[in-house]
Motif scaffolding. Structure first.
Motif, PDB file in Angstrom:
ATOM      1  N   LEU A  87       6.273   6.055  -4.666  1.00  0.00           N
ATOM      2  CA  LEU A  87       5.729   5.082  -3.718  1.00  0.00           C
ATOM      3  C   LEU A  87       6.324   5.286  -2.330  1.00  0.00           C
ATOM      4  N   VAL A 120       5.275  -2.582  -2.799  1.00  0.00           N
ATOM      5  CA  VAL A 120       4.033  -3.244  -3.196  1.00  0.00           C
ATOM      6  C   VAL A 120       4.378  -4.534  -3.935  1.00  0.00           C
ATOM      7  N   ASN A 144       1.448  -7.338  -9.260  1.00  0.00           N
ATOM      8  CA  ASN A 144       0.023  -7.344  -9.557  1.00  0.00           C
ATOM      9  C   ASN A 144      -0.320  -8.556 -10.429  1.00  0.00           C
ATOM     10  N   GLU A 183      -6.002  -4.809 -14.155  1.00  0.00           N
ATOM     11  CA  GLU A 183      -5.563  -3.456 -13.825  1.00  0.00           C
ATOM     12  C   GLU A 183      -6.212  -3.048 -12.511  1.00  0.00           C
ATOM     13  N   ASP A 184      -5.398  -2.569 -11.594  1.00  0.00           N
ATOM     14  CA  ASP A 184      -5.862  -2.339 -10.230  1.00  0.00           C
ATOM     15  C   ASP A 184      -5.892  -0.847  -9.912  1.00  0.00           C
ATOM     16  N   TYR A 185      -7.017  -0.400  -9.341  1.00  0.00           N
ATOM     17  CA  TYR A 185      -7.162   0.994  -8.899  1.00  0.00           C
ATOM     18  C   TYR A 185      -7.150   0.976  -7.368  1.00  0.00           C
ATOM     19  N   SER A 224      -5.759   5.015  -2.098  1.00  0.00           N
ATOM     20  CA  SER A 224      -4.488   5.459  -1.524  1.00  0.00           C
ATOM     21  C   SER A 224      -4.592   6.868  -0.972  1.00  0.00           C
ATOM     22  N   LEU A 260      -3.923   4.617  -6.874  1.00  0.00           N
ATOM     23  CA  LEU A 260      -2.680   4.125  -7.458  1.00  0.00           C
ATOM     24  C   LEU A 260      -3.077   3.159  -8.572  1.00  0.00           C
ATOM     25  N   ARG A 301      -2.246   0.373 -11.088  1.00  0.00           N
ATOM     26  CA  ARG A 301      -1.263  -0.672 -11.337  1.00  0.00           C
ATOM     27  C   ARG A 301      -1.690  -1.467 -12.564  1.00  0.00           C
ATOM     28  N   ASP A 329       1.868  -5.898 -13.437  1.00  0.00           N
ATOM     29  CA  ASP A 329       2.877  -4.944 -12.972  1.00  0.00           C
ATOM     30  C   ASP A 329       3.790  -5.644 -11.969  1.00  0.00           C
ATOM     31  N   ARG A 387       7.169  -3.591  -6.752  1.00  0.00           N
ATOM     32  CA  ARG A 387       7.873  -2.307  -6.776  1.00  0.00           C
ATOM     33  C   ARG A 387       8.288  -1.921  -5.365  1.00  0.00           C
ATOM     34  N   VAL A 428       5.377   5.819  -9.799  1.00  0.00           N
ATOM     35  CA  VAL A 428       4.188   5.127 -10.301  1.00  0.00           C
ATOM     36  C   VAL A 428       3.188   6.175 -10.781  1.00  0.00           C
TER      37      VAL A 428
END
Length: 407
Positions: free
Chosen positions: A331, A335, A338, A342-344, A347, A380, A382, A386, A389, A395
């Motif tokens: 990273l 961040v 979350n 689930e996060d996309y 980036s 990324l 997550r 999560d 971080r 990650v």
């Protein structure tokens, strides 16, 4: 309300609904990018006999224990020709690259290491047995199967198959994927854009992805928010290997699409998953017909297509249909924690001289922003819940540059 389905559970349900399509036979000249259904066997041995790898002279190494030594020129062996006699002691044959070795010859001396005076050839460097010789079967032998079932054929593979004397190959039929965008608010690129309308990009993007992933896209006209029209479009699209729907109706995602599917007897497997972007994902089935409903939002469409459409196409091509893989990266910034999905995260990915990767999330993650997606080189990933971080932590990311199909 039932809990949202996880990405992995939704992926597992989707790929379980598909199996490999039948094989078809095509010309080897058209086979690049196709997936092998049957491993072909070489119809000949290559090279078929011991050949010269250089221009020079073929001889028996025992006849030249030391240089210089003079031998008698008795013939020549060009590529496509041959010297059809056994070499006798003290004899040599002029040979060219690709020419077959005469019986008895076991060495080649290149032209630069010789001196020719009529039929007297002086060897200036002592030969080594086997040097500059391509042995019979060096590349492959008759019956060899170097190309495995399930392999996506590259141009290099096609060259190999042609060299194996294979004019035809058995490959999986391309999945036929119908693509249906719905909504009164949509217009095609280049059409007049009304006050409350937007240009439809998702269908065009999905068609490009289907083509890049080995399928055959059939892009339908945009269906307006009319229940009867959507029903008829779904009935037509369901005749293909897979129907993709994009969006639903202005009053709520998939409202009219879901009603149309249910009216035609489709069973709804799921329609919401715990991911961002892309929560309103839908999957339905009826007999052998399958419908994958992607969100109409263009960035959500693209992310969900990678996670669910590509594995479905892979399965129809006889491949495992695995979820897209991730790689570790460091990273670049802190961040926050979350939430439940689930996060996309779109980036930028950079690689240091030592090969290590660093990921920097874009500051704005609005799922309508195709410009941010186009600029991104990674997602990324997550997991749900999560924790926060810090910069420097490792990650998991999806490296977009490494994906097939021009994603």
């Amino acid at each position: 309300m039932s809990p949202l389905l996880s990405v992995r559970d939704a992926h597992a349900r989707v790929i379980a609904a598909f199996e490999a399509l039948p094989a078809e036979t095509i010309s080897v000249a058209d086979a690049a990018g196709r997936v092998l259904a049957v491993a072909p066997a070489a119809r000949l041995t290559q090279p078929p006999s011991d050949l010269s790898a250089m221009d020079g002279y073929a001889m028996r190494a025992a006849d030249v224990p030391a240089a210089p030594t003079t031998l008698k020129l008795v013939g020549q062996a060009p590529a496509g020709g041959s010297y059809d006699h056994a070499l006798k002691p003290g004899e040599t044959v002029r040979i060219f690259t690709g020419g077959p070795l005469p019986t008895g010859a076991d060495a080649i001396v290149i032209q630069e290491d010789t001196k020719a005076e009529g039929d007297r050839i002086t060897i200036l460097e002592a030969p080594r047995p086997g040097r500059h010789i391509r042995k019979a079967g060096l590349d492959f032998a008759a019956g060899d199967q170097p190309l495995a079932v399930g392999r996506t054929l590259t141009t290099r593979d096609v060259a190999l198959a042609a060299a194996m004397n294979l004019p035809w190959l058995s490959v999986r039929r391309k999945p036929r994927v119908a693509i249906l965008s719905t909504g009164d608010e949509l217009v095609l690129p280049g059409e007049p854009v009304g006050r409350n309308q937007i240009v439809s990009s998702s269908g065009i993007a999905v068609a490009a992805l289907v083509r890049g992933w080995g399928g055959e896209p059939i892009l339908f006209d945009i269906a307006r928010d009319d229940a009867g029209l959507i029903e008829s479009c779904i009935a037509a699209g369901a005749q293909h290997d897979l129907l993709i729907t994009l969006g639903g109706a202005s009053v709520g995602d998939h409202d009219l699409v879901q009603d149309a599917l249910k009216a035609q007897g489709f069973a709804m497997d799921f329609w919401r998953i715990a991911m961002r972007p892309g929560k309103p994902l839908m999957f339905a089935a009826k007999d052998r017909a399958r419908v994958l409903g992607l969100p109409g939002n263009p960035v959500s469409t693209m992310v969900c297509a990678l996670l669910f459409l590509k594995p479905a196409i892979d399965r129809m091509l006889g491949q495992p249909g695995d979820l897209v893989g991730t790689v570790p990266a460091r990273l670049a910034v802190d961040v926050k924690m979350n939430d439940t999905r689930e996060d996309y995260v779109r980036s930028a990915l950079s690689r240091a001289a030592d090969g290590t990767l660093t990921v920097t999330p874009h500051p704005v993650q609005d799922s309508s922003m195709l410009s941010v997606l186009a600029e991104s080189s990674a997602f990324l990933v997550r997991p749900a819940h999560d924790p926060a971080r810090k910069a420097g932590e490792i990650v998991q990311v999806v490296d977009l540059a490494g994906l097939p199909g021009g994603y």
